[in-house]
Design a protein around this motif. Structure first.
Motif, PDB file in Angstrom:
ATOM      1  N   SER A 116       0.820  -1.210   0.000  1.00  0.00           N
ATOM      2  CA  SER A 116       0.000   0.000   0.000  1.00  0.00           C
ATOM      3  C   SER A 116       0.855   1.262   0.000  1.00  0.00           C
ATOM      4  O   SER A 116       0.523   2.255  -0.657  1.00  0.00           O
ATOM      5  CB  SER A 116      -0.946   0.005   1.204  1.00  0.00           C
ATOM      6  OG  SER A 116      -0.238  -0.118   2.418  1.00  0.00           O
ATOM      7  N   ILE A 119       2.258   1.700  -3.627  1.00  0.00           N
ATOM      8  CA  ILE A 119       1.231   2.123  -4.582  1.00  0.00           C
ATOM      9  C   ILE A 119       0.893   3.595  -4.406  1.00  0.00           C
ATOM     10  O   ILE A 119       0.854   4.364  -5.366  1.00  0.00           O
ATOM     11  CB  ILE A 119      -0.032   1.259  -4.437  1.00  0.00           C
ATOM     12  CG1 ILE A 119       0.239  -0.173  -4.896  1.00  0.00           C
ATOM     13  CG2 ILE A 119      -1.186   1.846  -5.251  1.00  0.00           C
ATOM     14  CD1 ILE A 119      -0.893  -1.135  -4.616  1.00  0.00           C
ATOM     15  N   ARG A 120       0.642   4.010  -3.156  1.00  0.00           N
ATOM     16  CA  ARG A 120       0.218   5.394  -2.921  1.00  0.00           C
ATOM     17  C   ARG A 120       1.323   6.392  -3.266  1.00  0.00           C
ATOM     18  O   ARG A 120       1.040   7.522  -3.664  1.00  0.00           O
ATOM     19  CB  ARG A 120      -0.262   5.575  -1.478  1.00  0.00           C
ATOM     20  CG  ARG A 120       0.832   5.683  -0.422  1.00  0.00           C
ATOM     21  CD  ARG A 120       0.225   5.807   0.972  1.00  0.00           C
ATOM     22  NE  ARG A 120      -0.635   6.972   1.085  1.00  0.00           N
ATOM     23  CZ  ARG A 120      -0.194   8.180   1.420  1.00  0.00           C
ATOM     24  NH1 ARG A 120       1.084   8.381   1.647  1.00  0.00           N
ATOM     25  NH2 ARG A 120      -1.040   9.188   1.527  1.00  0.00           N
ATOM     26  N   LEU A 123       1.970   6.639  -7.266  1.00  0.00           N
ATOM     27  CA  LEU A 123       0.938   7.486  -7.877  1.00  0.00           C
ATOM     28  C   LEU A 123       1.011   8.939  -7.412  1.00  0.00           C
ATOM     29  O   LEU A 123       0.235   9.778  -7.867  1.00  0.00           O
ATOM     30  CB  LEU A 123      -0.449   6.916  -7.580  1.00  0.00           C
ATOM     31  CG  LEU A 123      -0.785   5.643  -8.366  1.00  0.00           C
ATOM     32  CD1 LEU A 123      -2.136   5.095  -7.947  1.00  0.00           C
ATOM     33  CD2 LEU A 123      -0.786   5.935  -9.857  1.00  0.00           C
ATOM     34  N   LEU A 149      -5.448  10.468  -5.341  1.00  0.00           N
ATOM     35  CA  LEU A 149      -5.466   9.291  -6.223  1.00  0.00           C
ATOM     36  C   LEU A 149      -4.663   8.131  -5.644  1.00  0.00           C
ATOM     37  O   LEU A 149      -5.062   6.968  -5.740  1.00  0.00           O
ATOM     38  CB  LEU A 149      -4.909   9.673  -7.600  1.00  0.00           C
ATOM     39  CG  LEU A 149      -5.760  10.627  -8.454  1.00  0.00           C
ATOM     40  CD1 LEU A 149      -5.057  10.906  -9.778  1.00  0.00           C
ATOM     41  CD2 LEU A 149      -7.142  10.026  -8.703  1.00  0.00           C
ATOM     42  N   GLY A 150      -3.513   8.447  -5.065  1.00  0.00           N
ATOM     43  CA  GLY A 150      -2.680   7.396  -4.491  1.00  0.00           C
ATOM     44  C   GLY A 150      -3.379   6.657  -3.372  1.00  0.00           C
ATOM     45  O   GLY A 150      -3.281   5.430  -3.254  1.00  0.00           O
ATOM     46  N   ILE A 152      -6.677   6.376  -2.959  1.00  0.00           N
ATOM     47  CA  ILE A 152      -7.795   5.608  -3.528  1.00  0.00           C
ATOM     48  C   ILE A 152      -7.292   4.281  -4.088  1.00  0.00           C
ATOM     49  O   ILE A 152      -7.896   3.223  -3.868  1.00  0.00           O
ATOM     50  CB  ILE A 152      -8.499   6.418  -4.627  1.00  0.00           C
ATOM     51  CG1 ILE A 152      -9.162   7.663  -4.038  1.00  0.00           C
ATOM     52  CG2 ILE A 152      -9.539   5.564  -5.351  1.00  0.00           C
ATOM     53  CD1 ILE A 152      -9.736   8.616  -5.065  1.00  0.00           C
ATOM     54  N   SER A 153      -6.176   4.325  -4.810  1.00  0.00           N
ATOM     55  CA  SER A 153      -5.625   3.112  -5.425  1.00  0.00           C
ATOM     56  C   SER A 153      -5.031   2.158  -4.389  1.00  0.00           C
ATOM     57  O   SER A 153      -5.142   0.939  -4.531  1.00  0.00           O
ATOM     58  CB  SER A 153      -4.549   3.491  -6.447  1.00  0.00           C
ATOM     59  OG  SER A 153      -5.077   4.331  -7.451  1.00  0.00           O
ATOM     60  N   ALA A 154      -4.414   2.699  -3.349  1.00  0.00           N
ATOM     61  CA  ALA A 154      -3.741   1.859  -2.354  1.00  0.00           C
ATOM     62  C   ALA A 154      -4.662   1.420  -1.230  1.00  0.00           C
ATOM     63  O   ALA A 154      -4.297   0.549  -0.435  1.00  0.00           O
ATOM     64  CB  ALA A 154      -2.553   2.617  -1.771  1.00  0.00           C
TER      65      ALA A 154
END
Length: 219
Positions: A116, A119-120, A123, A149-150, A152-154
């Motif tokens: 996580s 990923i965050r 992005l 965005l980071g 949300i994706s993570a």
């Protein structure tokens, strides 16, 4: 105004987190980026000092391409590693977030993990566009849990740190649920390992960091 989000853990315990605001997150980002700039300045200063000392760089600007490539690569690695290093080392806190009393946790309230965090922060490049966190600020403003965005994706969120003071190593007293459970336990030796695991996971979500039950014989 402060905003709160409530999550229900797999142990059916409702935990409320106070979300960080745009102002505090932006302030933390400014401090972190200033530290990153200082780190990069130190890398280039040390790199060129070493290069000049060993004759690889001419003081008039005629530098060896391989030396520039090495310094650029090290700088790029430091930029990518800055946030994941501190978030994983300090339970979701970069230096800027620690100053502003913020912490990154996963959506369920558990401490951030490697995947996580990576990923965050990968992005983060998209959130920085077109400059000064333009995309990130807009996303945080319109997202009900203040996520860029980071996040949300993570599957992460930035909350206000629950631990008071500067000593984040101390664990607050055990929750009411844990106390209610323990009053029916005659001897801690009778508690099974999976039961300790349930208490541990519940407490981790409550305090926003990894912890161990004070009674657990399974340390």
């Amino acid at each position: 105004m402060s905003r709160f989000v409530q999550v229900e853990t797999p142990e059916y315990v409702d935990i409320e987190f106070e979300l960080s605001g745009i102002g505090s997150r932006f302030g933390a980002a400014v401090i972190d980026h200033l530290l990153i700039a200082l780190i990069l300045l130190s890398i280039w200063t040390v790199g060129y000092t070493i290069a000049i000392t060993f004759g690889h760089v001419n003081i008039f600007g005629d530098s060896a391409l391989w030396m520039q490539a090495v310094i650029t690569l090290v700088s790029f690695i430091c930029i990518l590693a800055y946030y994941p290093f501190f978030e994983l080392r300090n339970n979701g806190q970069s230096p800027g977030k620690k100053i502003f009393g913020l912490r990154v946790v996963r959506d369920g309230g558990l401490p951030i993990n490697i995947s996580s965090s990576l990923i965050r922060n990968i992005l983060r490049i998209a959130d920085l566009m077109p400059g000064a966190y333009g995309v990130g600020l807009v996303t945080v403003f319109f997202n009900k849990t203040n996520k860029r965005l980071g996040d949300i994706s993570a599957g992460t969120m930035v909350i206000k740190d629950r631990v008071s003071g500067t000593n984040t190593s101390s664990v607050p007293p055990i929750s009411e649920g844990g106390q209610l459970y323990m009053q029916y336990v005659v001897s801690v030796d009778s508690v099974l390992e999976f039961e300790w695991d349930v208490i541990k996971r519940s407490e981790e979500r409550r305090v926003g960091k990894e912890c161990r039950s004070r009674w657990s014989p399974y340390h």
